[in-house]
Design a protein around this motif. Structure first.
Motif, PDB file in Angstrom:
ATOM      1  N   ASP A 133       0.782  -1.040  -0.116  1.00  0.00           N
ATOM      2  CA  ASP A 133      -0.010  -0.091   0.291  1.00  0.00           C
ATOM      3  C   ASP A 133       0.976   0.971  -0.057  1.00  0.00           C
ATOM      4  N   GLN A 137      -5.670   3.251  -3.844  1.00  0.00           N
ATOM      5  CA  GLN A 137      -6.711   3.455  -2.953  1.00  0.00           C
ATOM      6  C   GLN A 137      -6.782   5.124  -2.966  1.00  0.00           C
ATOM      7  N   ASP A 138      -7.673   5.563  -2.465  1.00  0.00           N
ATOM      8  CA  ASP A 138      -7.734   7.215  -1.990  1.00  0.00           C
ATOM      9  C   ASP A 138      -7.152   7.322  -0.807  1.00  0.00           C
ATOM     10  N   THR A 198      -9.015   6.241   2.632  1.00  0.00           N
ATOM     11  CA  THR A 198      -8.884   4.637   2.840  1.00  0.00           C
ATOM     12  C   THR A 198      -7.537   4.165   2.807  1.00  0.00           C
ATOM     13  N   TYR A 199      -6.570   4.807   2.384  1.00  0.00           N
ATOM     14  CA  TYR A 199      -5.148   4.422   2.628  1.00  0.00           C
ATOM     15  C   TYR A 199      -4.866   4.604   4.388  1.00  0.00           C
ATOM     16  N   LYS A 232      -6.987   5.229   6.773  1.00  0.00           N
ATOM     17  CA  LYS A 232      -7.727   4.290   7.687  1.00  0.00           C
ATOM     18  C   LYS A 232      -7.146   2.672   7.680  1.00  0.00           C
ATOM     19  N   ARG A 233      -6.730   2.343   6.569  1.00  0.00           N
ATOM     20  CA  ARG A 233      -6.035   0.895   6.455  1.00  0.00           C
ATOM     21  C   ARG A 233      -4.935   0.938   7.230  1.00  0.00           C
TER      22      ARG A 233
END
Length: 535
Positions: free
Chosen positions: A376, A407-408, A411-412, A414-415
């Motif tokens: 990521d 990903q946006d 989202t990144y 949070k992940r």
């Protein structure tokens, strides 16, 4: 003995008087009165997760936050403090108290008075919720507000970096009356519709499109801002960003916003200019970071194999078109007071990488694959997207199959920091103006806080590293402090919870028909009260 902060000494009075005089003339020296009016378009390459910096340090949040919510101080290019919401300040000789005299007559955008209670509330909130505030204000034991325009920070131990930490993007002052009884600060709806004291008033955020700010007619710095409207355009596509800049649709684009393959061509255009100043407050690096909660990365031999397999020269010269300086540790080469240039390194060596993986028990299978991972990368610039593709190719050569996940930005974030659903990441981090503020957060075991972005994402824990960071955070002797940070860096070079790749050579692209956008160390991340059109 230091004078009582409530009974100022002659030195304090002179300090405040000088600061008040400086505050009376904050125009940065234009030959003529700047042109008034107009709408300026500012570029963001990725959607920010929030637009207040009270509990977030994402680069795109930081760029927009200070337009509304200001800090006590701002800083010159040499990091000399200058007045903003504070017009005077004094530090006790023992370093255990800081007195700020606040600017009188300032109003919040909803008409309420700005007072010392707002400052005390904000610093307490930053100390508990902000990714860096936990370490920045760790030594602040008490905040006194003897009157509406005086704030006294009482420290249990000295904090030699603290006077440099009060910029809007780092220590924003938020309205107590909006936040106090509205639940957790980081979940307050005002973070996405902020109220502040700044030169611009928030109007709307259309996600995926733009953020709109309008001129604050009651701004404390009379006559500013010069422009009527500020539109922050969100353009994730690199080609579209270049087109918007080239056609004049965007007038101001910070943080190296274009594919570097286009940089030389755009530099040749007469309507555009490039600015490399104003990144003195951030000192960003790029790095590969491992999730140490993943069993595979608990073995330091695997981490060292990755370091041997990834060629930093390729990332600099090919991926990043020659921009930036190669580093191996956690400190930017531009943060010269703390940079160590002889750390243990892991030079590009595929045979050494293969040998380490064999020793760790990860032999190649019949298909040549040792194991499979997901990568990521932070979606905040061309370096990271292109870098992820290169890292995938590089690791394939040692039998590691990598899937790159796109990903946006929210989202990144949070992940990685909330869900912790990642194997490893290629990301950027700001060292800021001092390691205690910008670097400690990433390696201090006490700053592993799931849900808090841009903190200790690797879940690294080493008691000696904790000790060195904590001692350095209060050390007044510059030589001893350097030695403590050097020892910290040498341990990291062995443990390798991550490894540095480049000190980023950042720049701002702007239209030559604007001026006043880069007037201090925080540059475009400042409040932009001085920006104006020149023709």
């Amino acid at each position: 003995m230091s004078p009582s902060p409530l009974k100022p000494s002659r030195r304090q009075i002179l300090s405040w008087a000088g600061a008040l005089a400086a505050a009376a003339g904050t125009n940065p020296g234009y030959a003529a009165e700047p042109r008034r009016g107009g709408t300026l378009s500012l570029l963001l390459a990725a959607e920010p997760p929030t637009i207040s910096a009270v509990a977030h340090t994402a680069y795109n949040t930081v760029i927009v936050a200070a337009k509304v919510q200001e800090g006590l101080l701002t800083y010159g290019f040499d990091l000399t403090p200058k007045p903003q919401l504070a017009v005077g300040w004094d530090v006790a000789e023992d370093g255990l108290s800081y007195v700020f005299k606040l600017r009188p007559g300032v109003k919040w955008h909803d008409g309420k008075d700005f007072t010392s209670a707002d400052v005390a509330f904000s610093i307490n909130a930053l100390k508990s919720m902000h990714p860096r505030g936990r370490s920045t204000f760790a030594n602040v034991s008490e905040i006194r507000t003897p009157d509406p325009h005086t704030v006294v920070l009482v420290l249990a131990k000295p904090a030699p970096y603290l006077l440099s930490a009060f910029a809007a993007a780092e220590t924003p002052i938020v309205p107590k009356h909006i936040y106090e009884n509205a639940g957790p600060v980081d979940a307050n709806p005002a973070n996405n519709a902020p109220i502040g004291t700044g030169p611009f008033v928030f109007k709307e955020w259309v996600r995926g499109s733009h953020i709109l700010y309008e001129k604050n007619p009651a701004y404390w710095d009379a006559g500013k801002p010069y422009i009527d409207r500020l539109i922050v355009r969100i353009i994730p596509d690199a080609i579209a960003r270049v087109t918007a800049i080239e056609t004049g649709e965007i007038q101001l684009a910070p943080n190296s916003p274009i594919p570097l393959s286009d940089a030389e061509r755009l530099k040749a255009l007469p309507a555009l200019a490039f600015e490399t100043n104003s990144y003195q407050y951030t000192n960003t690096i790029s790095r590969v970071e491992f999730n140490l909660d993943r069993p595979i990365f608990r073995d330091v031999r695997v981490r060292r194999a990755f370091a041997h397999a990834i060629d930093r020269k390729v990332i600099r010269d090919v991926v990043n078109y020659g921009y930036g300086k190669i580093i191996v540790g956690p400190v930017s080469a531009s943060l010269t007071k703390f940079y160590v240039d002889d750390l243990k390194s892991y030079p590009f060596d595929l045979k050494a990488a293969e040998k380490l993986l064999d020793e760790a028990g990860y032999a190649r299978g019949a298909d040549g694959i040792r194991f499979r991972l997901t990568h990521d990368y932070v979606p905040s610039g061309d370096l990271y997207r292109r870098g992820a593709d290169y890292i995938k190719q590089a690791l394939a050569k040692i039998g590691v199959e990598v899937t790159v996940r796109t990903q946006d930005f929210p989202t990144y974030t949070k992940r990685v920091y909330t869900d912790r659903d990642f194997d490893f990441t290629f990301n950027g981090m700001s060292n800021l103006f001092d390691p205690t503020v910008g670097i400690q957060r990433l390696y201090w075991s006490k700053n592993f806080k799931p849900g808090v972005p841009f903190s200790n994402g690797s879940h690294y824990s080493n008691p000696e590293v904790d000790r060195l960071l904590e001692v350095a955070s209060t050390e007044a002797d510059p030589k001893k402090r350097y030695d403590e940070f050097a020892a910290f860096q040498r341990i990291l070079a062995e443990d390798l919870p991550d490894f540095g790749v480049l000190s980023s050579g950042e720049f701002t692209v702007y239209s030559r028909n604007i001026d006043g956008h880069t007037v201090g160390a925080d540059g475009v991340s400042g409040n932009l009260a001085d920006v104006h059109f020149v023709k």
